[in-house]
Design a protein around this motif. Structure first.
Motif, PDB file in Angstrom:
ATOM      1  N   ASN A  44       7.492 -18.191 -16.289  1.00 43.54           N
ATOM      2  CA  ASN A  44       7.098 -19.047 -17.406  1.00 43.54           C
ATOM      3  C   ASN A  44       5.680 -19.564 -17.192  1.00 43.54           C
ATOM      4  O   ASN A  44       5.238 -19.734 -16.066  1.00 43.54           O
ATOM      5  CB  ASN A  44       8.048 -20.244 -17.517  1.00 43.54           C
ATOM      6  CG  ASN A  44       9.497 -19.826 -17.637  1.00 43.54           C
ATOM      7  OD1 ASN A  44       9.823 -18.919 -18.385  1.00 43.54           O
ATOM      8  ND2 ASN A  44      10.363 -20.484 -16.893  1.00 43.54           N
ATOM      9  N   ASP A  45       4.984 -19.824 -18.283  1.00 41.16           N
ATOM     10  CA  ASP A  45       3.645 -20.397 -18.160  1.00 41.16           C
ATOM     11  C   ASP A  45       3.713 -21.867 -17.746  1.00 41.16           C
ATOM     12  O   ASP A  45       2.802 -22.375 -17.088  1.00 41.16           O
ATOM     13  CB  ASP A  45       2.883 -20.254 -19.484  1.00 41.16           C
ATOM     14  CG  ASP A  45       2.562 -18.804 -19.801  1.00 41.16           C
ATOM     15  OD1 ASP A  45       2.413 -18.004 -18.851  1.00 41.16           O
ATOM     16  OD2 ASP A  45       2.480 -18.460 -20.991  1.00 41.16           O
ATOM     17  N   VAL A  46       4.780 -22.555 -18.156  1.00 41.94           N
ATOM     18  CA  VAL A  46       4.995 -23.950 -17.752  1.00 41.94           C
ATOM     19  C   VAL A  46       6.297 -24.005 -16.960  1.00 41.94           C
ATOM     20  O   VAL A  46       7.383 -23.938 -17.531  1.00 41.94           O
ATOM     21  CB  VAL A  46       5.083 -24.888 -18.967  1.00 41.94           C
ATOM     22  CG1 VAL A  46       5.276 -26.336 -18.505  1.00 41.94           C
ATOM     23  CG2 VAL A  46       3.819 -24.780 -19.824  1.00 41.94           C
ATOM     24  N   ARG A  95      -5.810 -13.962  -8.588  1.00 42.05           N
ATOM     25  CA  ARG A  95      -4.652 -14.041  -9.464  1.00 42.05           C
ATOM     26  C   ARG A  95      -3.602 -13.030  -8.988  1.00 42.05           C
ATOM     27  O   ARG A  95      -3.943 -12.040  -8.346  1.00 42.05           O
ATOM     28  CB  ARG A  95      -5.044 -13.790 -10.924  1.00 42.05           C
ATOM     29  CG  ARG A  95      -6.021 -14.843 -11.448  1.00 42.05           C
ATOM     30  CD  ARG A  95      -6.374 -14.635 -12.907  1.00 42.05           C
ATOM     31  NE  ARG A  95      -5.241 -14.840 -13.796  1.00 42.05           N
ATOM     32  CZ  ARG A  95      -4.819 -16.032 -14.211  1.00 42.05           C
ATOM     33  NH1 ARG A  95      -5.420 -17.136 -13.799  1.00 42.05           N
ATOM     34  NH2 ARG A  95      -3.778 -16.138 -15.039  1.00 42.05           N
ATOM     35  N   PRO A  98       1.022 -26.547 -17.378  1.00 36.45           N
ATOM     36  CA  PRO A  98       1.017 -25.092 -17.176  1.00 36.45           C
ATOM     37  C   PRO A  98       0.374 -24.723 -15.845  1.00 36.45           C
ATOM     38  O   PRO A  98      -0.414 -25.473 -15.280  1.00 36.45           O
ATOM     39  CB  PRO A  98       0.197 -24.566 -18.348  1.00 36.45           C
ATOM     40  CG  PRO A  98      -0.713 -25.698 -18.706  1.00 36.45           C
ATOM     41  CD  PRO A  98       0.072 -26.953 -18.432  1.00 36.45           C
ATOM     42  N   PHE A  99       0.738 -23.534 -15.350  1.00 39.26           N
ATOM     43  CA  PHE A  99       0.130 -23.029 -14.112  1.00 39.26           C
ATOM     44  C   PHE A  99      -1.383 -22.931 -14.227  1.00 39.26           C
ATOM     45  O   PHE A  99      -2.111 -23.285 -13.302  1.00 39.26           O
ATOM     46  CB  PHE A  99       0.685 -21.626 -13.790  1.00 39.26           C
ATOM     47  CG  PHE A  99       2.020 -21.625 -13.118  1.00 39.26           C
ATOM     48  CD1 PHE A  99       2.186 -22.105 -11.836  1.00 39.26           C
ATOM     49  CD2 PHE A  99       3.128 -21.110 -13.780  1.00 39.26           C
ATOM     50  CE1 PHE A  99       3.415 -22.074 -11.198  1.00 39.26           C
ATOM     51  CE2 PHE A  99       4.378 -21.061 -13.147  1.00 39.26           C
ATOM     52  CZ  PHE A  99       4.511 -21.555 -11.874  1.00 39.26           C
ATOM     53  N   ALA A 100      -1.847 -22.400 -15.320  1.00 38.50           N
ATOM     54  CA  ALA A 100      -3.281 -22.131 -15.466  1.00 38.50           C
ATOM     55  C   ALA A 100      -3.943 -23.285 -16.215  1.00 38.50           C
ATOM     56  O   ALA A 100      -3.423 -23.726 -17.239  1.00 38.50           O
ATOM     57  CB  ALA A 100      -3.515 -20.844 -16.219  1.00 38.50           C
ATOM     58  N   THR A 127       8.353 -18.926 -12.142  1.00 45.66           N
ATOM     59  CA  THR A 127       7.116 -18.150 -12.156  1.00 45.66           C
ATOM     60  C   THR A 127       7.077 -17.134 -13.299  1.00 45.66           C
ATOM     61  O   THR A 127       6.029 -16.533 -13.533  1.00 45.66           O
ATOM     62  CB  THR A 127       6.897 -17.421 -10.812  1.00 45.66           C
ATOM     63  OG1 THR A 127       8.063 -16.664 -10.490  1.00 45.66           O
ATOM     64  CG2 THR A 127       6.597 -18.414  -9.703  1.00 45.66           C
ATOM     65  N   TRP A 170      -3.120 -23.186  -7.796  1.00 42.60           N
ATOM     66  CA  TRP A 170      -2.900 -24.012  -8.984  1.00 42.60           C
ATOM     67  C   TRP A 170      -3.779 -25.246  -8.888  1.00 42.60           C
ATOM     68  O   TRP A 170      -3.624 -26.074  -8.002  1.00 42.60           O
ATOM     69  CB  TRP A 170      -1.434 -24.405  -9.050  1.00 42.60           C
ATOM     70  CG  TRP A 170      -0.981 -25.075 -10.319  1.00 42.60           C
ATOM     71  CD1 TRP A 170      -1.751 -25.544 -11.336  1.00 42.60           C
ATOM     72  CD2 TRP A 170       0.372 -25.344 -10.685  1.00 42.60           C
ATOM     73  NE1 TRP A 170      -0.975 -26.087 -12.312  1.00 42.60           N
ATOM     74  CE2 TRP A 170       0.341 -25.973 -11.943  1.00 42.60           C
ATOM     75  CE3 TRP A 170       1.596 -25.110 -10.076  1.00 42.60           C
ATOM     76  CZ2 TRP A 170       1.512 -26.388 -12.600  1.00 42.60           C
ATOM     77  CZ3 TRP A 170       2.743 -25.509 -10.719  1.00 42.60           C
ATOM     78  CH2 TRP A 170       2.702 -26.136 -11.973  1.00 42.60           C
ATOM     79  N   ASN A 180       4.686 -11.823 -14.902  1.00 43.19           N
ATOM     80  CA  ASN A 180       3.748 -12.854 -15.338  1.00 43.19           C
ATOM     81  C   ASN A 180       2.543 -12.877 -14.414  1.00 43.19           C
ATOM     82  O   ASN A 180       2.685 -12.735 -13.197  1.00 43.19           O
ATOM     83  CB  ASN A 180       4.430 -14.224 -15.326  1.00 43.19           C
ATOM     84  CG  ASN A 180       3.746 -15.241 -16.219  1.00 43.19           C
ATOM     85  OD1 ASN A 180       2.955 -14.886 -17.092  1.00 43.19           O
ATOM     86  ND2 ASN A 180       4.054 -16.508 -16.027  1.00 43.19           N
ATOM     87  N   GLU A 181       1.366 -13.025 -14.981  1.00 44.49           N
ATOM     88  CA  GLU A 181       0.135 -13.159 -14.197  1.00 44.49           C
ATOM     89  C   GLU A 181      -0.195 -14.633 -14.043  1.00 44.49           C
ATOM     90  O   GLU A 181      -0.298 -15.368 -15.030  1.00 44.49           O
ATOM     91  CB  GLU A 181      -1.022 -12.434 -14.890  1.00 44.49           C
ATOM     92  CG  GLU A 181      -2.332 -12.529 -14.121  1.00 44.49           C
ATOM     93  CD  GLU A 181      -3.510 -11.912 -14.874  1.00 44.49           C
ATOM     94  OE1 GLU A 181      -4.634 -12.467 -14.784  1.00 44.49           O
ATOM     95  OE2 GLU A 181      -3.291 -10.885 -15.559  1.00 44.49           O
ATOM     96  N   LEU A 182      -0.363 -15.050 -12.788  1.00 45.89           N
ATOM     97  CA  LEU A 182      -0.591 -16.465 -12.485  1.00 45.89           C
ATOM     98  C   LEU A 182      -1.729 -16.622 -11.489  1.00 45.89           C
ATOM     99  O   LEU A 182      -2.020 -15.702 -10.719  1.00 45.89           O
ATOM    100  CB  LEU A 182       0.677 -17.087 -11.873  1.00 45.89           C
ATOM    101  CG  LEU A 182       1.940 -17.100 -12.733  1.00 45.89           C
ATOM    102  CD1 LEU A 182       3.119 -17.616 -11.916  1.00 45.89           C
ATOM    103  CD2 LEU A 182       1.747 -17.932 -13.977  1.00 45.89           C
TER     104      LEU A 182
END
Length: 283
Positions: free
Chosen positions: A113-115, A159, A281-283, A111, A195, A189-191
């Motif tokens: 990381n973006d990926v 988010r 990626p999450f987003a 979490t 998903w 990290n903002e997620l």
């Protein structure tokens, strides 16, 4: 002469729970041949957790099997294609045992990381005493699907902020400032809370790294974070694996949470892990 269709290996598996986890029944030799890679990947996405009971991979075989399923992800940048030793025994793992205590609580890897990684493969070298040290899994795909539509509408656009340092409070309610500062260096990290995958499926992004929901008060955030964890870890969506030496379990990190269940941290429980590189990626 046998044709390709006549020599094709049959993929054999059975469900362990209605909504999560299947056991793969193929032999070690059939798994290492690589032909089953696409079928295993498809079943992993569908079932979330795959169990290979007492397949007894060596470290080299585990690395080779991992590479039949996708791109190998080193444990850390610069590492080679090796297994990583996973243990909370500080004598065996003095550099990371403290950090890994967060693994005793429900979480998703990556979490920060973006990926995130696609999947983890964990093999048991030394199990904890029977009745302890299981690994628990829950499907955040199935948990999302089962939510009422009005609840989904409330959550869909939210988010959250994630960090490693919030996990400290799960096992050390009064940590030193030095410990918190050390964990804070890993970052935040903002997620999205939900998903929206390229496949069209949706899963929840929650766990012990979740610090707060943007735009919500601390208590409102806690209600959402812990309420969704409570919902997602119901027996209906969950599977707990009791380890025997030689077992390998892999799970879809994009649609499950996991945790190590309580055990004596000095018992020598030892797992060897490999990972598949993330693809979305999450987003």
């Amino acid at each position: 002469m046998a044709t390709a269709s006549e020599t094709r290996v049959e993929f054999r598996h059975e469900a362990l729970r209605p909504k999560i986890a299947s056991r793969v029944l193929n032999t070690k030799e059939e798994l290492l041949a690589g032909d089953l890679g696409p079928a295993i990947r498809a079943l992993l996405e569908e079932r979330g957790v795959l169990v290979f009971k007492q397949v007894n991979f060596t470290d080299d075989e585990q690395v080779a099997f991992t590479k039949t399923l996708g791109e190998f992800a080193p444990e850390r940048m610069g590492d080679g294609e090796n297994v990583s030793k996973i243990t909370l025994d500080i004598k065996e793992n003095p550099g990371a045992a403290e950090y890994l205590k967060g693994s005793l609580y429900w979480h998703i890897d990556g979490t920060m990381n973006d990926v995130p990684i696609l999947a983890s493969l964990l093999s048991c070298k030394v199990p904890a005493p029977k009745g302890t040290g299981n690994t628990g899994f829950c499907s955040t795909y199935a948990a999302w699907d089962a939510l009422p539509d009005d609840r989904k509408a409330e959550l869909e656009q939210l988010r959250a902020i994630h960090g490693v340092w919030p996990t400290v409070f799960y096992y050390d309610p009064e940590p030193s400032v030095a410990k918190l500062r050390g964990m804070k260096t890993v970052g935040e990290n903002e997620l999205p809370l939900v998903w929206n995958h390229r496949s069209g499926r949706k899963s929840l992004v929650i766990g012990c790294t979740t610090l707060q929901i943007l735009g919500k008060t601390p208590f409102e955030s806690a209600e959402i974070i812990h309420g969704l964890r409570e919902w997602s870890t119901q027996e209906e969506f969950s599977y707990s694996h009791e380890w025997d030496e030689g077992d390998l379990v892999m799970w879809d990190n994009t649609g499950t949470m996991h945790r190590a269940e309580a055990y004596d941290l000095t018992c020598g429980r030892m797992m060897h892990r490999t990972k598949l590189k993330g693809e979305e990626p999450f987003a």
